[in-house]
Design an enzyme around this catalytic site. Structure first.
Site, PDB file in Angstrom:
ATOM      1  N   SER A  11     -31.840  20.513  59.345  1.00 48.53           N
ATOM      2  CA  SER A  11     -31.902  19.085  59.044  1.00 48.53           C
ATOM      3  C   SER A  11     -32.468  18.846  57.652  1.00 48.53           C
ATOM      4  O   SER A  11     -31.804  18.270  56.798  1.00 48.53           O
ATOM      5  CB  SER A  11     -32.759  18.364  60.097  1.00 48.53           C
ATOM      6  OG  SER A  11     -32.949  17.012  59.753  1.00 48.53           O
ATOM      7  N   HIS A  68     -26.520  14.021  58.658  1.00 51.94           N
ATOM      8  CA  HIS A  68     -26.675  13.371  57.354  1.00 51.94           C
ATOM      9  C   HIS A  68     -25.673  13.881  56.326  1.00 51.94           C
ATOM     10  O   HIS A  68     -25.599  13.344  55.219  1.00 51.94           O
ATOM     11  CB  HIS A  68     -28.101  13.585  56.818  1.00 51.94           C
ATOM     12  CG  HIS A  68     -28.398  15.004  56.437  1.00 51.94           C
ATOM     13  ND1 HIS A  68     -29.069  15.884  57.273  1.00 51.94           N
ATOM     14  CD2 HIS A  68     -28.126  15.711  55.320  1.00 51.94           C
ATOM     15  CE1 HIS A  68     -29.188  17.053  56.679  1.00 51.94           C
ATOM     16  NE2 HIS A  68     -28.630  16.975  55.488  1.00 51.94           N
ATOM     17  N   GLY A  93     -28.274  22.541  49.922  1.00 50.15           N
ATOM     18  CA  GLY A  93     -27.057  23.298  50.179  1.00 50.15           C
ATOM     19  C   GLY A  93     -27.090  24.001  51.517  1.00 50.15           C
ATOM     20  O   GLY A  93     -26.068  24.482  51.999  1.00 50.15           O
ATOM     21  N   SER A 134     -28.084  22.505  54.412  1.00 50.70           N
ATOM     22  CA  SER A 134     -28.008  21.536  55.504  1.00 50.70           C
ATOM     23  C   SER A 134     -26.916  21.895  56.497  1.00 50.70           C
ATOM     24  O   SER A 134     -25.808  22.272  56.122  1.00 50.70           O
ATOM     25  CB  SER A 134     -27.712  20.137  54.951  1.00 50.70           C
ATOM     26  OG  SER A 134     -28.898  19.458  54.662  1.00 50.70           O
ATOM     27  N   ASP A 148     -29.856  14.087  64.115  1.00 44.86           N
ATOM     28  CA  ASP A 148     -29.231  14.610  62.900  1.00 44.86           C
ATOM     29  C   ASP A 148     -28.168  15.643  63.262  1.00 44.86           C
ATOM     30  O   ASP A 148     -28.337  16.839  63.054  1.00 44.86           O
ATOM     31  CB  ASP A 148     -30.282  15.220  61.971  1.00 44.86           C
ATOM     32  CG  ASP A 148     -29.754  15.421  60.553  1.00 44.86           C
ATOM     33  OD1 ASP A 148     -28.573  15.083  60.312  1.00 44.86           O
ATOM     34  OD2 ASP A 148     -30.507  15.904  59.695  1.00 44.86           O
TER      35      ASP A 148
END
Length: 447
Positions: free
Chosen positions: A334, A206, A317, A319, A236
């Site tokens: 995720s 993402h 921040g 991810s 993801d």
């Protein structure tokens, strides 16, 4: 007396130098003759073997007779079973059996019914192996009418579906270990991987679509690479190809703060109950437990399935940041709910699945020895992130670390060189002393 002491010192120095030559030569010979360490020889904890036994039992006995496995407080595998005959088979294998009512086939059938229902953003469901239930959670963004409709679906499935409301909101944590930036936002570099020719960063899907350009600092003047593949929603994960094709030295490390890193030695699959660690550029190194597997999350952007659920906190921040334990890579961040002040739930994309789909392996590993179902589990409270090492930018390891590595020829060569210097020095000192004595003798004779 003074001359006698000098002779003794020179003699001891020569003996020490000769001994150093012998020791150094032996070290060089051993280093040259030894084979490089294989990834399969990486240390394993006792609970890794126990968890692997649990996974093997579940696979062998089948989903109609079992309902998952986990690690108890003593680090022993526990297998949920539906009948006494299966329980006996589990006990004979050395694991603990727990009788439950619903098999894994029944639990998965329930989640299939939930997926078929109208999608409600802000909801998630997981399989709780310990309670033998399907747990459905709704965050604060879910309206009363949507929650009531989903509750009706759950009641139609059966009493083993538990409904819970949770604080916060399930969001992707866009904005990790080392920050990477693009026009889509800020994300984390996860793990360095390779297809054998080119090197990549494996991060969250993402974070940005294919074609996104990534930079490695706040000014945006150092381009890292470009997203070349990925999957989101559904999965993801994504691949960022390095601009120069190579990750550089230290590519097998993940940053954990304070200039330190953890060396990653392989990939694995977690077990419910094990202690895991996550690193992110916003909240740093955090730890917690795996609470469920095969989780489904309905993010506002889309639904992602097959995730790892944990109680490790995360914030925007983080991810794409790496999750690992005992130096074994497990997944990339995720999304989730909550923060690191109040706590919360965080979901991770499993790493082996992503790597298999993308056709890559970890940088620095000749083969994925832990990818085939090996767990990185350690007894609760006993696990650690893994072997630490200094992080010195893209160069990774330092010259000192290389020279002092007992597998290298460097230490032996240093000892040999020092011994030779000592021998030459003592020989020169003796020759100089003899020359001066000769001068004194013949000067006195001539006079």
């Amino acid at each position: 007396m003074r001359h006698a002491r000098r002779r003794i010192v020179r003699r001891v120095t020569r003996l020490a130098a000769v001994g150093g030559l012998l020791v150094g030569s032996a070290m060089v010979t051993r280093a040259v003759a030894s084979e490089p360490p294989d990834a399969s020889t990486a240390p394993r904890t006792l609970a890794q073997t126990a968890s692997g036994a649990g996974a093997d039992l579940v696979s062998r006995l089948g989903t109609d007779r079992t309902a998952g496995h986990w690690v108890d407080s003593d680090g022993r595998p526990v297998v949920a079973v539906t009948d006494e005959r299966t329980a006996e088979a589990v006990r004979r294998a050395g694991a603990t059996a727990k009788r439950v009512r619903h098999s894994m086939s029944v639990l998965r059938s329930a989640t299939a019914t939930l997926r078929a229902a109208p999608r409600v953003p802000g909801t998630a469901w997981t399989l709780d192996y310990r309670s033998n239930e399907v747990v459905v959670r709704g965050d604060r963004t879910v309206s009363g009418s949507d929650w009531s409709r989903l509750t009706g679906v759950a009641e139609g499935i059966g009493g083993f579906v538990r409904m819970e409301r949770t604080e916060g909101a399930f969001t992707t944590r866009l904005k990790g270990a080392e920050p990477i930036l693009s026009t889509a936002g800020r994300c984390s570099a996860g793990f360095n991987v390779t297809d054998g020719t080119r090197d990549f960063i494996l991060t969250a899907g993402h974070c940005g679509p294919t074609g996104s350009v990534w930079f490695g600092d706040g000014r945006g003047d150092r381009q890292i690479g470009r997203t070349v593949a990925g999957s989101f929603p559904g999965d993801d994960f994504s691949l960022v190809e390095y601009a120069n094709g190579k990750a550089g030295e230290g590519a097998d490390l993940v940053a954990v703060g304070d200039g330190k890193g953890v060396r990653i030695t392989g990939t694995g699959e977690p077990a419910v109950g094990e202690r895991v660690f996550r690193s992110g550029s916003t909240s740093g190194l955090r730890d917690g437990r795996v609470t469920a597997l095969d989780a489904t999350v309905n993010y506002p952007e889309g639904t992602v399935t097959g995730l790892i659920e944990t109680d490790v906190c995360a914030e925007p921040g983080d991810s794409g940041g790496p999750m690992f334990s005992e130096g074994i890579a497990l997944g990339v961040t995720s999304g989730g709910s909550g923060d690191c002040d109040r706590g919360g739930t965080t979901f991770f994309q499993p790493l082996p699945e992503a790597m298999e789909s993308l056709g890559v392996r970890l940088v620095g590993s000749g083969r994925q020895d832990a990818a085939a179902g090996t767990s990185a589990t350690a007894p609760p409270g006993a696990a650690d992130p893994g072997a630490s090492a200094p992080v010195t930018g893209v160069e990774g390891s330092t010259l000192l670390a290389r020279l002092t590595d007992r597998r290298n020829v460097g230490p032996g060569l240093l000892i040999v060189a020092g011994s030779l210097v000592a021998l030459v020095a003592t020989r020169w000192i003796r020759a100089e002393a003899d020359r001066k004595a000769y001068q004194r003798h013949y000067s006195a004779t001539w006079g």
